[in-house]
Write a protein that holds these residues in place. Structure first.
Motif, PDB file in Angstrom:
ATOM      1  N   ILE A 162       0.822  -1.216   0.000  1.00  0.00           N
ATOM      2  CA  ILE A 162       0.000   0.000   0.000  1.00  0.00           C
ATOM      3  C   ILE A 162       0.859   1.269   0.000  1.00  0.00           C
ATOM      4  O   ILE A 162       0.712   2.134  -0.881  1.00  0.00           O
ATOM      5  CB  ILE A 162      -0.991  -0.031   1.178  1.00  0.00           C
ATOM      6  CG1 ILE A 162      -1.944  -1.221   1.009  1.00  0.00           C
ATOM      7  CG2 ILE A 162      -1.766   1.286   1.269  1.00  0.00           C
ATOM      8  CD1 ILE A 162      -2.855  -1.464   2.176  1.00  0.00           C
ATOM      9  N   ILE A 203       2.836   1.633  -3.408  1.00  0.00           N
ATOM     10  CA  ILE A 203       2.099   2.183  -4.542  1.00  0.00           C
ATOM     11  C   ILE A 203       1.901   3.689  -4.380  1.00  0.00           C
ATOM     12  O   ILE A 203       2.011   4.451  -5.352  1.00  0.00           O
ATOM     13  CB  ILE A 203       0.740   1.470  -4.702  1.00  0.00           C
ATOM     14  CG1 ILE A 203       0.968   0.038  -5.211  1.00  0.00           C
ATOM     15  CG2 ILE A 203      -0.164   2.224  -5.666  1.00  0.00           C
ATOM     16  CD1 ILE A 203      -0.311  -0.752  -5.406  1.00  0.00           C
ATOM     17  N   ILE A 243       2.367  -2.267 -10.176  1.00  0.00           N
ATOM     18  CA  ILE A 243       1.021  -2.111  -9.626  1.00  0.00           C
ATOM     19  C   ILE A 243       0.214  -3.389  -9.804  1.00  0.00           C
ATOM     20  O   ILE A 243      -0.490  -3.842  -8.892  1.00  0.00           O
ATOM     21  CB  ILE A 243       0.312  -0.909 -10.288  1.00  0.00           C
ATOM     22  CG1 ILE A 243       0.970   0.402  -9.832  1.00  0.00           C
ATOM     23  CG2 ILE A 243      -1.174  -0.899  -9.945  1.00  0.00           C
ATOM     24  CD1 ILE A 243       0.480   1.611 -10.560  1.00  0.00           C
ATOM     25  N   ILE A 247      -1.213  -5.572  -6.662  1.00  0.00           N
ATOM     26  CA  ILE A 247      -2.660  -5.806  -6.527  1.00  0.00           C
ATOM     27  C   ILE A 247      -2.970  -7.296  -6.560  1.00  0.00           C
ATOM     28  O   ILE A 247      -3.783  -7.800  -5.767  1.00  0.00           O
ATOM     29  CB  ILE A 247      -3.426  -5.058  -7.639  1.00  0.00           C
ATOM     30  CG1 ILE A 247      -3.337  -3.544  -7.411  1.00  0.00           C
ATOM     31  CG2 ILE A 247      -4.889  -5.506  -7.668  1.00  0.00           C
ATOM     32  CD1 ILE A 247      -3.968  -2.721  -8.511  1.00  0.00           C
ATOM     33  N   LEU A 287      -1.937  -8.785  -3.198  1.00  0.00           N
ATOM     34  CA  LEU A 287      -2.919  -8.448  -2.162  1.00  0.00           C
ATOM     35  C   LEU A 287      -4.186  -9.275  -2.326  1.00  0.00           C
ATOM     36  O   LEU A 287      -4.775  -9.742  -1.342  1.00  0.00           O
ATOM     37  CB  LEU A 287      -3.252  -6.949  -2.229  1.00  0.00           C
ATOM     38  CG  LEU A 287      -2.182  -5.982  -1.718  1.00  0.00           C
ATOM     39  CD1 LEU A 287      -2.549  -4.551  -2.088  1.00  0.00           C
ATOM     40  CD2 LEU A 287      -2.029  -6.105  -0.210  1.00  0.00           C
ATOM     41  N   TYR A 288      -4.609  -9.486  -3.563  1.00  0.00           N
ATOM     42  CA  TYR A 288      -5.826 -10.258  -3.832  1.00  0.00           C
ATOM     43  C   TYR A 288      -5.670 -11.706  -3.367  1.00  0.00           C
ATOM     44  O   TYR A 288      -6.577 -12.278  -2.751  1.00  0.00           O
ATOM     45  CB  TYR A 288      -6.144 -10.223  -5.323  1.00  0.00           C
ATOM     46  CG  TYR A 288      -7.418 -10.944  -5.698  1.00  0.00           C
ATOM     47  CD1 TYR A 288      -8.672 -10.369  -5.447  1.00  0.00           C
ATOM     48  CD2 TYR A 288      -7.377 -12.204  -6.288  1.00  0.00           C
ATOM     49  CE1 TYR A 288      -9.835 -11.023  -5.787  1.00  0.00           C
ATOM     50  CE2 TYR A 288      -8.542 -12.871  -6.633  1.00  0.00           C
ATOM     51  CZ  TYR A 288      -9.764 -12.278  -6.379  1.00  0.00           C
ATOM     52  OH  TYR A 288     -10.927 -12.940  -6.711  1.00  0.00           O
TER      53      TYR A 288
END
Length: 348
Positions: free
Chosen positions: A138, A141, A173, A177, A180-181
């Motif tokens: 987080i 980014i 990015i 992402i 994180l997913y």
């Protein structure tokens, strides 16, 4: 690390040498293009006390990283002594820094050592390590976006440089992402695992029954998913970890700023430094330890766009990598040596 695993690691380490030579060739080519006289002149101007402070900042950043990981382990009631966790963290840092990431990953090694030396289940151990890296995504980014906009607004980037930076930013990015997913939705990773098992059914069946492998994967991902959700769902601990993660990245930016300050260039754009620090991670995927030579080339491109002369840009890149790559490799190498010895003792 068992004898077999240790020998495999040593074999991998031997294969690093040719790639290191490639990295040195790139650096020498850069130096020749920029002018060795400018680099030597820049090195002669370095303020040694300020540069020494940058080393301390790097150590401080690693301590902050350790504190962040410790907080996340506490969120699921894992109580392993900090002095035991520190060399385990250094082991992962060493592999990520010194070993080409295309070959080995520091996170699986850190999870394995934490499980063995900390007496923690592999599922929970991996969950803490993955949550640790997910939390980093987080602020990473946020710094990447703001830095990229800052550098683009300077208007000094050539077209190929702009395309390169935008492509690298988009790649990072997407990776963050996706990571994180997977941490928040482990069922997706389980689906991918089953898809791979079906494709490799013939090979797997030669070693283990396919049904057994599917059952073990389902159990592992289920336990991992519960651990990851328990950690990332604990807002109090995650908030503290996010704060420490932000502090870690800011210390990395501050370290590089100190390098420029030591060279007599305190007015360097913080946006350029932030972009160099974050995008430098992307180039660790190349099969060269720490992206040696490739990362320095990126730094020169970014700093040149920020109005720094090529000679000073390369000098700053070499000085900073002397800390972030060479010093960190030696420092973390002590950690993996200690952890390996402890692991050998526990297994024997």
């Amino acid at each position: 690390m068992s004898g077999c695993e240790m020998s495999n690691f040593e074999f991998s380490f031997k294969k690093i040498v040719p790639f290191l030579l490639v990295g040195f060739v790139i650096i020498f080519a850069l130096a020749a293009a920029v002018g060795t006289e400018d680099i030597i002149e820049g090195l002669s101007q370095v303020d040694k006390s300020t540069y020494a402070l940058a080393f301390l900042v790097q150590v401080g950043a690693i301590v902050v990283w350790l504190s962040k990981w410790k907080i996340l382990t506490m969120s699921i009631s894992i109580n392993v002594r900090t002095r035991r966790m520190f060399p385990i963290l250094l082991s992962g840092i060493f592999v990520n820094t010194a070993v080409p990431s295309a070959k080995v990953g520091g996170e699986p090694l850190r999870a394995y050592m934490f499980s063995k030396l900390g007496n923690v289940s592999m599922e929970k151990s991996l969950a803490t390590v993955m949550a640790d890296r997910a939390v980093d995504g987080i602020p990473l980014i946020a710094i990447l976006f703001s830095s990229l906009i800052s550098v683009i607004l300077m208007g000094n980037l050539p077209l190929y440089g702009l395309v390169l930076l935008l492509s690298a930013t988009a790649f990072m990015i997407v990776v963050v992402i996706a990571f994180l997913y997977v941490c928040l939705r482990p069922s997706s990773a389980m689906g991918l695992s089953f898809w791979l098992i079906r494709r490799l059914r013939r090979i797997i069946s030669k070693f283990r029954p396919v049904k057994y492998v599917e059952r073990r994967v389902e159990e592992f991902m289920g336990d991992f998913g519960r651990g990851a959700r328990a950690i990332l769902g604990n807002k109090r601990y995650v908030s503290s970890a996010l704060g420490l993660s932000t502090c870690y990245w800011l210390l990395a930016v501050f370290r590089m700023w100190l390098v420029f300050f030591a060279l007599g260039y305190p007015d360097i754009s913080l946006g350029a430094i932030g972009l160099a620090v974050t995008l430098g991670l992307v180039l660790h995927v190349v099969p060269i330890p720490g992206g040696l030579g490739v990362v320095e080339s990126l730094y020169v491109l970014i700093f040149k766009a920020a109005g720094v002369s090529p000679g000073i840009a390369l000098t700053a890149a070499l000085l900073d990598r002397g800390i972030s790559f060479w010093f960190t490799s030696l420092f973390s190498g002590a950690g993996i040596t200690w952890s390996s010895l402890e692991l050998s003792r526990s297994e024997s």
